[in-house]
Design an enzyme around this catalytic site. Structure first.
Site, PDB file in Angstrom:
ATOM      1  N   GLN A  61      85.029 -32.390  24.004  1.00 11.02           N
ATOM      2  CA  GLN A  61      85.668 -33.267  24.983  1.00 11.02           C
ATOM      3  C   GLN A  61      84.669 -33.626  26.074  1.00 11.02           C
ATOM      4  O   GLN A  61      84.522 -32.914  27.060  1.00 11.02           O
ATOM      5  CB  GLN A  61      86.905 -32.601  25.586  1.00 11.02           C
ATOM      6  CG  GLN A  61      87.692 -33.572  26.436  1.00 11.02           C
ATOM      7  CD  GLN A  61      89.051 -33.049  26.826  1.00 11.02           C
ATOM      8  OE1 GLN A  61      89.552 -32.080  26.288  1.00 11.02           O
ATOM      9  NE2 GLN A  61      89.645 -33.708  27.794  1.00 11.02           N
ATOM     10  N   PHE A  62      83.995 -34.771  25.890  1.00 10.04           N
ATOM     11  CA  PHE A  62      82.958 -35.176  26.834  1.00 10.04           C
ATOM     12  C   PHE A  62      83.520 -35.431  28.224  1.00 10.04           C
ATOM     13  O   PHE A  62      82.795 -35.350  29.215  1.00 10.04           O
ATOM     14  CB  PHE A  62      82.191 -36.398  26.324  1.00 10.04           C
ATOM     15  CG  PHE A  62      82.865 -37.719  26.580  1.00 10.04           C
ATOM     16  CD1 PHE A  62      82.561 -38.449  27.710  1.00 10.04           C
ATOM     17  CD2 PHE A  62      83.820 -38.208  25.699  1.00 10.04           C
ATOM     18  CE1 PHE A  62      83.180 -39.669  27.957  1.00 10.04           C
ATOM     19  CE2 PHE A  62      84.446 -39.414  25.926  1.00 10.04           C
ATOM     20  CZ  PHE A  62      84.130 -40.145  27.062  1.00 10.04           C
ATOM     21  N   THR A  63      84.810 -35.705  28.347  1.00 10.86           N
ATOM     22  CA  THR A  63      85.386 -36.008  29.656  1.00 10.86           C
ATOM     23  C   THR A  63      85.363 -34.805  30.594  1.00 10.86           C
ATOM     24  O   THR A  63      85.571 -34.963  31.798  1.00 10.86           O
ATOM     25  CB  THR A  63      86.830 -36.547  29.541  1.00 10.86           C
ATOM     26  OG1 THR A  63      87.648 -35.565  28.904  1.00 10.86           O
ATOM     27  CG2 THR A  63      86.858 -37.855  28.759  1.00 10.86           C
TER      28      THR A  63
END
Length: 155
Positions: A78-80
């Site tokens: 999850q790059f966020t």
């Protein structure tokens, strides 16, 4: 490297209508790779999570780890998690993901994290790196922690 760790009674992740991973009781681990993270940091974070004592013992206290409960992990990239919502010059409320490692740098570290969990004996299921996924989970407690592993202080 950042992780959101959730104790769950069950969870599944799917992409394009196909199940990718599914667990019963255990942990859902959302993993975000930040620019400059290292493989060593990903391995240390995996070890911390494998040994994290957040499952109830016979007295109901958070005193057992994944190992002690013979439980599984569902790991989803999850790059966020690399969001910086306080960047100077940001206009409005749009988050900045400039701190997120680019995919070519992030994927090997994500895969290293997964491999380290498996090497530690944790049954580990995953989503698909970089894919749009749907995650369903039942948070048990609810119990959720945000962990970070950094060799040097964040700038």
């Amino acid at each position: 490297m950042r992780a959101v760790v959730q104790r769950v009674s069950r969870a599944r992740v799917a992409s394009e209508g196909k199940d990718l991973g599914k667990i019963g009781a255990g942990l859902v681990v959302l993993v975000g790779v930040v620019r400059g993270d290292t493989l060593e940091e990903s391995r240390r974070l995996a070890a911390r999570i494998a040994q994290f004592r957040i499952f109830a013992d016979e007295r109901g206290r958070m005193n057992r780890s994944l190992h002690e409960g013979a439980l599984a992990a569902l790991v989803v990239s999850q790059f966020t998690l690399a969001v910086d919502d306080r960047s100077p010059g940001q206009r409005g409320r749009r988050p900045s993901f400039d701190a997120a490692a680019p995919p070519a740098e992030a994927e090997p570290l994500y895969q290293g994290f997964v491999a380290a969990l498996r090497e530690l004996g944790v049954p580990t299921h995953t989503g698909r790196f970089g894919a749009h996924m749907e995650l369903e989970l039942v948070n048990d407690g609810p119990v959720t922690f945000v962990l970070e592993e950094r060799s040097s202080p964040s700038s």
